[in-house]
Design a protein around this motif. Structure first.
Motif, short mmCIF file in Angstrom:
data_model
loop_
_atom_site.label_atom_id
_atom_site.label_comp_id
_atom_site.label_asym_id
_atom_site.label_seq_id
_atom_site.Cartn_x
_atom_site.Cartn_y
_atom_site.Cartn_z
N GLU A 179 0.83 -1.21 0.00
CA GLU A 179 0.00 0.00 0.00
C GLU A 179 0.87 1.26 0.00
O GLU A 179 0.59 2.22 -0.72
N PHE A 180 1.93 1.26 0.79
CA PHE A 180 2.80 2.43 0.84
C PHE A 180 3.52 2.64 -0.49
O PHE A 180 3.74 3.78 -0.91
N SER A 181 3.88 1.54 -1.15
CA SER A 181 4.53 1.66 -2.46
C SER A 181 3.58 2.27 -3.48
O SER A 181 3.97 3.12 -4.29
N VAL A 182 2.31 1.84 -3.44
CA VAL A 182 1.32 2.40 -4.37
C VAL A 182 1.09 3.88 -4.08
O VAL A 182 1.00 4.71 -5.00
N LEU A 183 1.01 4.23 -2.80
CA LEU A 183 0.81 5.63 -2.44
C LEU A 183 1.99 6.49 -2.88
O LEU A 183 1.80 7.60 -3.41
N TYR A 184 3.18 5.99 -2.70
CA TYR A 184 4.36 6.76 -3.10
C TYR A 184 4.43 6.92 -4.61
O TYR A 184 4.76 8.00 -5.12
N ARG A 188 4.18 10.45 -6.77
CA ARG A 188 5.19 10.91 -7.73
C ARG A 188 4.58 11.27 -9.08
O ARG A 188 5.16 12.06 -9.83
N LEU A 189 3.42 10.68 -9.41
CA LEU A 189 2.77 10.97 -10.68
C LEU A 189 2.04 12.31 -10.68
O LEU A 189 1.71 12.83 -11.75
N ARG A 190 1.81 12.85 -9.52
CA ARG A 190 1.10 14.13 -9.46
C ARG A 190 2.01 15.26 -9.94
O ARG A 190 3.22 15.26 -9.67
#
Length: 280
Positions: A179-184, A188-190
């Motif tokens: 979950e933390f990897s997906v959030l990070y 970064r895509l923002r």
């Protein structure tokens, strides 16, 4: 495309058993925990080259028997190699026995050898823990801990509660990492606002960190709520450690092999090699 895939780093794979039915996979989880504990005690009191080599041999043989692929090994970052090189060079300045002659200078290798021994010890212990992680199902840990802690129950020690807490922690750890990897990655895509001043960049990084921590806490609470509902639907937390868990004949064979190898290594360390090292 080939260059990109070649540069892609392999992440650490822990707390996720590698599929397969091998002799190492079929060992009782309690046996693996006892073996790791015993080897840890051995290397704590006798961290010599011979015990380290013996444990490394056991880990290598176990990895071969368990059919552990090379792809599960993580990619070592370059800065770690640099830190190891820097640590080795710094430790070499400590000197000490043995001393070798380089031209007209005497160079002591004691500090460098101690650094290499500690590094090898760390690698062996990490490999030992990784082997248990790659060959043990998380669901088998709680019943094994409850069985091992049975002698403490007359003392009113909450062994079952400890086993359940350990099992839930082991189950939640890989999910939270994902979950933390997906959030990070999503963060970064923002698009980012370009700040010229240093104070503006600092405020932007602080705001991103606060947003990321808030999202991580929210995800953790959501996962905890889902896990609680799943546990309640399956009969409560007591069912996690209530499964039958006992050692079998292959576990006693594994105990015998580990004790024999570690015993021979300890005998060599304390007698022949220890005496020769003292004379040198």
């Amino acid at each position: 495309m080939t260059e990109t895939s070649r540069r892609q780093r392999r992440q650490v794979v822990l707390l996720r058993p590698i599929p397969g039915r091998t002799v190492i996979h079929d060992l009782w989880a309690g046996s693996k925990l006892l073996i790791v504990t015993g080897i840890g005690v051995l290397l704590t009191f006798y961290p010599g080259w011979v015990p380290i080599a013996a444990v490394a041999l056991l880990v290598a043989v176990a990895a071969k028997l368990a059919h552990i692929p090379r792809g599960v090994l993580p990619t070592v970052p370059r800065f770690l190699w640099f830190l190891l090189l820097l640590g080795g060079v710094t430790a070499a300045f400590a000197g000490g026995d043995p001393v070798i002659g380089v031209g007209s200078m005497d160079l002591g290798l004691g500090g460098l050898l101690n650094f290499l021994r500690i590094t090898a010890l760390s690698i062996v212990l990490l490999g030992l823990g990784a082997m248990v992680s790659w060959t043990t199902n998380v669901a088998e840990v709680a019943p094994a801990v409850a069985t091992l802690g049975r002698p403490l129950r007359p003392l009113r020690v909450p062994v079952d509660d400890w086993a359940v807490a350990l099992a839930l922690a082991l189950r939640a750890f890989p999910m939270l990492i994902d979950e933390f990897s997906v959030l990070y990655a999503a963060r970064r895509l923002r698009p980012r606002d370009v700040e010229v001043k240093r104070r503006g960049r600092g405020r932007r990084w602080a705001a991103e960190l606060i947003d990321l921590l808030a999202a991580a806490v929210t995800v953790a609470l959501r996962r905890a709520d889902e896990m609680g509902d799943a546990i309640t639907a399956r009969g409560g937390a007591g069912q996690i450690s209530a499964a039958p868990s006992r050692p079998k004949s292959r576990d006693w064979v594994a105990f015998a092999v580990v004790i024999a190898v570690c015993g021979v290594a300890l005998a060599l360390e304390l007698t022949i090699l220890g005496t020769s090292g003292t004379r040198g």
